[in-house]
Design a protein around this motif. Sequence first.
Motif, PDB file in Angstrom:
ATOM      1  N   LYS A 140       0.853  -1.179   0.000  1.00 29.10           N
ATOM      2  CA  LYS A 140       0.000   0.000   0.000  1.00 29.10           C
ATOM      3  C   LYS A 140       0.897   1.240   0.000  1.00 29.10           C
ATOM      4  O   LYS A 140       1.788   1.372   0.836  1.00 29.10           O
ATOM      5  CB  LYS A 140      -0.894   0.027   1.244  1.00 29.10           C
ATOM      6  N   THR A 141       0.635   2.130  -0.942  1.00 34.00           N
ATOM      7  CA  THR A 141       1.439   3.346  -1.028  1.00 34.00           C
ATOM      8  C   THR A 141       0.554   4.517  -1.407  1.00 34.00           C
ATOM      9  O   THR A 141      -0.425   4.361  -2.142  1.00 34.00           O
ATOM     10  CB  THR A 141       2.591   3.179  -2.035  1.00 34.00           C
ATOM     11  N   VAL A 142       0.893   5.694  -0.902  1.00 37.32           N
ATOM     12  CA  VAL A 142       0.140   6.901  -1.189  1.00 37.32           C
ATOM     13  C   VAL A 142       0.999   7.815  -2.067  1.00 37.32           C
ATOM     14  O   VAL A 142       2.220   7.856  -1.928  1.00 37.32           O
ATOM     15  CB  VAL A 142      -0.269   7.607   0.125  1.00 37.32           C
ATOM     16  N   ILE A 143       0.353   8.494  -3.013  1.00 44.34           N
ATOM     17  CA  ILE A 143       1.082   9.441  -3.863  1.00 44.34           C
ATOM     18  C   ILE A 143       1.424  10.673  -3.038  1.00 44.34           C
ATOM     19  O   ILE A 143       0.548  11.350  -2.511  1.00 44.34           O
ATOM     20  CB  ILE A 143       0.260   9.811  -5.111  1.00 44.34           C
ATOM     21  N   LYS A 144       2.718  10.931  -2.920  1.00 43.48           N
ATOM     22  CA  LYS A 144       3.240  11.964  -2.008  1.00 43.48           C
ATOM     23  C   LYS A 144       3.594  13.254  -2.736  1.00 43.48           C
ATOM     24  O   LYS A 144       3.327  14.347  -2.235  1.00 43.48           O
ATOM     25  CB  LYS A 144       4.478  11.392  -1.311  1.00 43.48           C
ATOM     26  N   ASN A 145       4.218  13.162  -3.892  1.00 43.84           N
ATOM     27  CA  ASN A 145       4.652  14.327  -4.666  1.00 43.84           C
ATOM     28  C   ASN A 145       4.219  14.156  -6.118  1.00 43.84           C
ATOM     29  O   ASN A 145       4.219  13.037  -6.636  1.00 43.84           O
ATOM     30  CB  ASN A 145       6.184  14.485  -4.648  1.00 43.84           C
ATOM     31  N   VAL A 146       3.907  15.250  -6.779  1.00 44.46           N
ATOM     32  CA  VAL A 146       3.614  15.202  -8.211  1.00 44.46           C
ATOM     33  C   VAL A 146       4.308  16.369  -8.923  1.00 44.46           C
ATOM     34  O   VAL A 146       4.482  17.447  -8.350  1.00 44.46           O
ATOM     35  CB  VAL A 146       2.091  15.264  -8.520  1.00 44.46           C
ATOM     36  N   LYS A 147       4.695  16.127 -10.166  1.00 45.20           N
ATOM     37  CA  LYS A 147       5.198  17.194 -11.037  1.00 45.20           C
ATOM     38  C   LYS A 147       3.980  17.795 -11.722  1.00 45.20           C
ATOM     39  O   LYS A 147       3.295  17.128 -12.497  1.00 45.20           O
ATOM     40  CB  LYS A 147       6.180  16.628 -12.061  1.00 45.20           C
ATOM     41  N   LEU A 148       3.713  19.057 -11.428  1.00 50.34           N
ATOM     42  CA  LEU A 148       2.441  19.660 -11.817  1.00 50.34           C
ATOM     43  C   LEU A 148       2.251  19.793 -13.317  1.00 50.34           C
ATOM     44  O   LEU A 148       1.121  19.823 -13.793  1.00 50.34           O
ATOM     45  CB  LEU A 148       2.297  21.030 -11.136  1.00 50.34           C
TER      46      LEU A 148
END
Length: 220
Positions: A140-148
Amino acid sequence: MKKFIMSYSCGKDSTLALYRMIKKGNTPAALLVTVNKEENRSWFHGIPENLIKEVSKSLNIPLILVETKGNDYESKFTEALIKAKDRLGIDSCVFGDIDLEPHREWCTARCNEAGVEANFPLWQENREELVYEFIDSGFKTVIKNVKLECMGEDFLGKVLTREVVKDIKETGSDACGENGEYHTFVYDGPIFKYPIKFQHLNIIKNETHGFLDVKDSENE
């Protein structure tokens, strides 16, 4: 069989590499996590120190925190490998890189300096298949950072599932995020003794990236 140190980001790729090594009977001597000395968070993924320590406890693998301001990143990394070799008897360092050659060259150079082997369990495998292997293995992993410029901030905080991978692909981003489109925080799975409890705080944005701020749910 290898006695290795894991270069660990708390993200999905390094977790899958660690999982594969353990399944093959190799022994993890420690997790090596680089920390931004000024922010007390991991480099690149921005995981707070207290959560990193909790991950170490749940995985039951000792933790080596490498504090660096950035300008001494290379030397601190090599120094940590040398100490692990001398004190723990490791023979290799494992990385979760898939196919970015400059990353492999950097990692291999640090290992050569320390006199240990650089190991890349995921190297040149199909990116999308690796994501599905990770998910189907029960992590299980959560999306932490995104390149906008690639993905919207609405992805932040989503748990990575096959459906979410489909949504990521529809943005034109790589399914695995290997080009830096997104980073993750793994909080549970088959090698965790218990799930990591954490809270979602606010979303922080700069000109290029969006970040989900998280903290240990046990500490207010």
